[in-house]
Design an enzyme around this catalytic site. Structure first.
Site, PDB file in Angstrom:
ATOM      1  N   SER A 104      69.482  87.927  -9.048  1.00 42.47           N
ATOM      2  CA  SER A 104      69.736  87.267  -7.767  1.00 42.47           C
ATOM      3  C   SER A 104      71.190  86.814  -7.761  1.00 42.47           C
ATOM      4  O   SER A 104      71.620  86.114  -8.690  1.00 42.47           O
ATOM      5  CB  SER A 104      68.792  86.071  -7.615  1.00 42.47           C
ATOM      6  OG  SER A 104      68.827  85.572  -6.303  1.00 42.47           O
ATOM      7  N   GLU A 105      71.967  87.218  -6.742  1.00 40.36           N
ATOM      8  CA  GLU A 105      73.414  86.997  -6.860  1.00 40.36           C
ATOM      9  C   GLU A 105      73.830  85.532  -6.811  1.00 40.36           C
ATOM     10  O   GLU A 105      74.942  85.194  -7.195  1.00 40.36           O
ATOM     11  CB  GLU A 105      74.214  87.839  -5.857  1.00 40.36           C
ATOM     12  CG  GLU A 105      73.917  87.624  -4.400  1.00 40.36           C
ATOM     13  CD  GLU A 105      72.999  88.701  -3.851  1.00 40.36           C
ATOM     14  OE1 GLU A 105      72.024  89.065  -4.551  1.00 40.36           O
ATOM     15  OE2 GLU A 105      73.223  89.162  -2.721  1.00 40.36           O
ATOM     16  N   ASN A 106      72.916  84.631  -6.377  1.00 39.60           N
ATOM     17  CA  ASN A 106      73.271  83.218  -6.451  1.00 39.60           C
ATOM     18  C   ASN A 106      73.141  82.641  -7.858  1.00 39.60           C
ATOM     19  O   ASN A 106      73.351  81.447  -8.045  1.00 39.60           O
ATOM     20  CB  ASN A 106      72.458  82.395  -5.444  1.00 39.60           C
ATOM     21  CG  ASN A 106      70.967  82.585  -5.569  1.00 39.60           C
ATOM     22  OD1 ASN A 106      70.508  83.655  -5.950  1.00 39.60           O
ATOM     23  ND2 ASN A 106      70.199  81.569  -5.266  1.00 39.60           N
TER      24      ASN A 106
ATOM     25  N   SER B 288      77.378  85.869 -12.435  1.00 41.17           N
ATOM     26  CA  SER B 288      76.503  86.704 -11.630  1.00 41.17           C
ATOM     27  C   SER B 288      77.220  87.990 -11.215  1.00 41.17           C
ATOM     28  O   SER B 288      76.662  89.086 -11.286  1.00 41.17           O
ATOM     29  CB  SER B 288      76.071  85.917 -10.389  1.00 41.17           C
ATOM     30  OG  SER B 288      75.078  86.613  -9.692  1.00 41.17           O
TER      31      SER B 288
ATOM     32  N   ASN C 231      68.829  94.499  -8.391  1.00 41.80           N
ATOM     33  CA  ASN C 231      69.099  93.530  -7.334  1.00 41.80           C
ATOM     34  C   ASN C 231      68.539  94.075  -6.027  1.00 41.80           C
ATOM     35  O   ASN C 231      68.931  95.161  -5.585  1.00 41.80           O
ATOM     36  CB  ASN C 231      70.604  93.266  -7.209  1.00 41.80           C
ATOM     37  CG  ASN C 231      70.911  92.180  -6.196  1.00 41.80           C
ATOM     38  OD1 ASN C 231      70.603  92.314  -5.010  1.00 41.80           O
ATOM     39  ND2 ASN C 231      71.521  91.099  -6.659  1.00 41.80           N
TER      40      ASN C 231
END
Lengths: 216, 220
Positions: free
Chosen positions: A45-47, A84, A22
């Site tokens: 991607s944290e979304n 996530s 990340n």
């Protein structure tokens, strides 16, 4: 080569083929431009996805965690925010690269707010530093006015306590010894002496007996 | 039961002072038609639970600019300067919560759980006022569930029962919030007949969806 490129190039060498990584917004995003040949990483991607790629055709439903249009690699996967952060907190992300306002001798990190000045919020940073297997901080060695950013103790509100494994700046590479046992200067950038790094660092640095020139 | 309703009927369910969850991440996955209608109705004193406050001209960021919020429970406000301005001026109360903790608190709220333990935030100001537990030598914070009166969500596709399919990164908080509000209203870009979505493709069961609104298309 400017400072940011030095930092991004050096961090790229830390990532191993097959790693799930990340990258924070800004400088950390540049790291993927400098991966050595044969090293393929999967960007998280944290979304809500793994398999982030540079944008080809803008898709309004597909952005990175900074809201910028991105693409997907073959084999990418989309998911919800809970999944996530299961990946992030659950230790399924091999490394995270983040920027820093301050890092201290115990591996504490401050990078999410400056009281009274800048309060953007922590977003996913606190989860990332608590869950990623390796936390690499890429930042310029001092603030713009020359004030040290690598300190004995952070004085800004922390993002995480004892979470940083490695600090990469345009001057060198510093490893954090676990259990708050201090910082080791392992590499200096070409043309930079250990004395210069020490002079620009408030925290005590132990010079590694195997000190080398930063690989770029 | 007919779940597809007009945007006006949907808005009738939202009153001043409500706590609302809105799906989305920096505008992507905000329900654009519902948000614009909410601005038109000018409902005030809302407590917003969402990942962020988007941008001043984008998605739920417009609710901030229109001064409809009294409180925001979010992980990030850095992309909307107006949120920061109202916070510093004391016009808007902002609770900043780590993103993974926010998502999991909402999940707990929808899953009948009394809370959870997370290492995130230990030793930071996020710990203030919370119980710390040490289990097997590791420190955790006890985090409590979050629920709302109303959830306003966005899906790419819904059948008329409310089975939902999301697309790309517009999924984010939408599926989790579908479980965590007393009234769940979903704006779908496309609404199809029951049976037209393969059961294996359904991402959220219509069991948790109360009302459906046809989106006007376009993004946040």
């Amino acid at each position: 080569m400017d400072s940011k490129e030095i930092i991004a190039r050096r961090i790229a060498l830390e990532l191993k083929d097959g790693n799930v990584v990340n990258l924070g917004i800004g400088l950390p995003t540049m790291v993927s431009n400098y991966l050595p040949k044969g090293v393929n990483i999967l960007l998280q991607s944290e979304n809500g996805f793994v398999g982030l790629a540079p944008v080809k055709d803008v898709d309004p439903d597909l952005v990175n965690a900074g809201g910028q249009p991105v693409g997907l690699v073959p084999g990418a996967a989309m998911f919800d925010s809970c999944t996530s952060f299961m990946l992030i907190r659950g230790g399924h992300v091999d490394a995270t690269v983040l920027g820093g306002l301050q890092v201290d001798s115990k591996g504490n990190l401050a990078n999410w707010m400056v009281p009274g000045k800048m309060v953007p919020g922590m977003g996913g940073a606190m989860d990332l530093v608590s869950g990623a297997k390796k936390v690499i901080i890429g930042m310029e060695h001092t603030a713009k006015d020359g004030t040290p950013k690598i300190l004995v103790n952070c004085d800004l509100p922390l993002t995480g306590k004892g979470v940083v494994n490695m600090i990469v700046t345009e001057l060198g590479v510093i490893r954090v010894i676990p259990e708050g046992l201090g910082l080791i200067l392992e590499e200096t950038a070409p043309g930079v002496t250990p004395e210069e790094v020490i002079a620009k660092t408030q925290a005590k640095l132990t010079i590694s007996p195997n000190l080398t020139t930063m690989k770029l | 039961m007919e779940k597809v309703i007009s945007i006006e009927k949907a808005l009738d369910k939202i009153n001043d002072g409500a706590t609302i969850m809105i799906g989305g991440f920096l505008g992507v996955g905000n329900p654009p038609t519902l948000v614009d209608a909410l601005i038109k109705k000018n409902v005030k004193n809302l407590t917003l639970i969402a990942n962020d406050t988007a941008r001043p001209d984008l998605g739920i960021g417009k609710l901030v600019v229109n001064k409809q919020l009294k409180k925001a429970i979010v992980s990030h406000i850095g992309t909307n300067a107006e949120t920061g301005r109202q916070m510093i001026a004391g016009e808007l109360s902002v609770d900043l919560i780590p993103q993974g903790t926010l998502a999991e608190r909402i999940r707990c709220g929808g899953a009948g759980l009394g809370g959870f333990l997370t290492p995130t935030g230990v030793g930071t100001i996020v710990e203030d006022g919370k119980q710390r537990l040490v289990l097997s030598g590791k420190s955790y914070l006890l985090e409590m569930p979050l629920r709302a009166d109303i959830a306003l969500l966005y899906a790419q596709k819904a059948d008329k029962f409310g089975n939902l399919v999301f697309r790309r990164s517009s999924r984010n908080f939408n599926p989790i919030m579908a479980f965590a509000a007393d009234v769940v209203i979903v704006e779908a870009k496309e609404i199809v007949e029951i049976g037209q979505i393969d059961p294996d493709e359904v991402m959220v069961t219509g069991v948790v969806v109360d009302w459906l609104v046809q989106g006007k298309g376009g993004n946040a």
